[in-house]
Design an enzyme around this catalytic site. Structure first.
Site, PDB file in Angstrom:
ATOM      1  N   SER A  78       0.734  -1.116   0.073  1.00  0.00           N
ATOM      2  CA  SER A  78       0.000   0.084   0.152  1.00  0.00           C
ATOM      3  C   SER A  78       0.873   1.133   0.178  1.00  0.00           C
ATOM      4  CB  SER A  78      -0.683   0.035   1.164  1.00  0.00           C
ATOM      5  OG  SER A  78      -1.533  -1.042   1.412  1.00  0.00           O
TER       6      SER A  78
HETATM    7  N1  SAH Z   1      -0.701  -5.025   3.762  1.00  0.00           N
HETATM    8  C1  SAH Z   1       0.252  -5.414   2.875  1.00  0.00           C
HETATM    9  C2  SAH Z   1      -0.373  -5.025   1.627  1.00  0.00           C
HETATM   10  C3  SAH Z   1      -1.395  -6.016   1.042  1.00  0.00           C
HETATM   11  S1  SAH Z   1      -1.853  -6.182  -0.701  1.00  0.00           S
HETATM   12  C4  SAH Z   1       1.604  -4.973   2.670  1.00  0.00           C
HETATM   13  O1  SAH Z   1       1.771  -4.180   3.795  1.00  0.00           O
HETATM   14  O2  SAH Z   1       2.388  -5.224   1.894  1.00  0.00           O
HETATM   15  C5  SAH Z   1      -3.481  -7.209  -0.234  1.00  0.00           C
HETATM   16  C6  SAH Z   1      -3.090  -8.731   0.185  1.00  0.00           C
HETATM   17  O3  SAH Z   1      -4.132  -9.280   0.591  1.00  0.00           O
HETATM   18  C7  SAH Z   1      -2.572  -9.364  -1.031  1.00  0.00           C
HETATM   19  O4  SAH Z   1      -1.566  -9.930  -0.590  1.00  0.00           O
HETATM   20  C8  SAH Z   1      -3.563 -10.579  -1.177  1.00  0.00           C
HETATM   21  O5  SAH Z   1      -3.002 -11.913  -1.552  1.00  0.00           O
HETATM   22  C9  SAH Z   1      -4.210 -10.807   0.175  1.00  0.00           C
HETATM   23  N2  SAH Z   1      -5.602 -11.296   0.168  1.00  0.00           N
HETATM   24  C10 SAH Z   1      -6.429 -11.331  -0.721  1.00  0.00           C
HETATM   25  N3  SAH Z   1      -7.594 -11.932  -0.274  1.00  0.00           N
HETATM   26  C11 SAH Z   1      -7.128 -12.373   0.738  1.00  0.00           C
HETATM   27  C12 SAH Z   1      -8.001 -13.215   1.900  1.00  0.00           C
HETATM   28  N4  SAH Z   1      -9.186 -13.838   1.635  1.00  0.00           N
HETATM   29  N5  SAH Z   1      -7.257 -13.766   2.891  1.00  0.00           N
HETATM   30  C13 SAH Z   1      -5.910 -13.388   3.159  1.00  0.00           C
HETATM   31  N6  SAH Z   1      -5.260 -12.411   2.429  1.00  0.00           N
HETATM   32  C14 SAH Z   1      -5.902 -11.935   1.307  1.00  0.00           C
END
Ligand code: SAH
Length: 200
Positions: free
Chosen positions: A52
């Site tokens: 993000s």
């Molecule tokens: N917080 C992260 C950014 C995350 S991007 C950082 O600091 O880098 C969002 C993430 O959510 C992705 O890696 C994606 O694979 C994950 N995601 C999507 N659906 C999900 C679910 N149902 N459960 C857990 N993670 C999920």
């Protein structure tokens, strides 16, 4: 990054600012993006996912109002950057990621950086993490179409949850659980990757 993107845009919490100054964001992006690690933008981390934008990380963290003794659940570990920021501000961080290779990369990275108060697991965030519930705060960094009921269940009374809700464009929502019910406040429009359902 912190002066222009965080402080000048109105983030006031000194501990949040200190955490953003401390965590080395370049260690959380792929090598080809190292030179862009501190720009005002999300960045690709592989597997169609993104780390993000710094301001959004700061804003979401500030809205949780952490004091230092909380147990926090994050859904969407991604690179592990948000988890590291949380780990600077509170006692215990639990983070769930659905994509196995990202789980492994984040675990290694967080271990190499010396974080010992973060537990990472591969799983479906829609289910939360029952074993360690209830949580004092929950932060969701991928966007579901609706607020997942299991996460409300696993939020402690008076606990705060910050979550983007919607399809292509989402509203960032702050939820406070009071007498078992969720009160919801809209914060700002945002864009996150979708929260996906686990294949059964
Ligand atoms: N917080 C992260 C950014 C995350 S991007 C950082 O600091 O880098 C969002 C993430 O959510 C992705 O890696 C994606 O694979 C994950 N995601 C999507 N659906 C999900 C679910 N149902 N459960 C857990 N993670 C999920």
């Amino acid at each position: 990054m912190v002066q222009e993107q965080i402080i000048e845009r109105g983030i006031r919490d000194k501990k949040v600012i200190a955490a953003l100054l401390k965590v080395p964001r370049h260690r959380f992006v792929p090598s080809e993006y190292k030179n862009s690690a501190y720009i005002d933008s999300p960045l690709p981390i592989g597997y169609n996912q993104t780390i993000s934008q710094p301001y959004i990380v700061a804003l979401m963290t500030e809205l949780l109002q952490l004091r230092g003794d909380e147990k926090v659940l994050e859904i969407g570990t991604g690179s592990g950057y948000q988890a590291a920021i949380l780990a600077e501000l509170t006692k215990e961080v639990y983070t769930i990621e659905i994509l196995e290779p990202l789980v492994r990369e984040a675990e290694t990275r967080l271990m190499n950086l010396g974080y010992q108060n973060i537990k990472v697991k591969c799983g479906d965030g829609f289910l939360g993490w029952e074993e360690f519930a209830p949580f004092d705060a929950i932060i969701v960094t991928c966007a579901p179409l609706e607020i997942p009921p299991r996460l409300i269940e696993q939020l402690r009374e008076k606990g705060r949850m910050i979550i983007p809700v919607g399809k292509r464009f989402q509203e960032l929502k702050l939820i406070i659980k009071e007498e078992g019910k969720a009160t919801v406040k809209d914060i700002i429009p945002v864009r996150f990757v979708p929260m996906i359902r686990a294949k059964r």
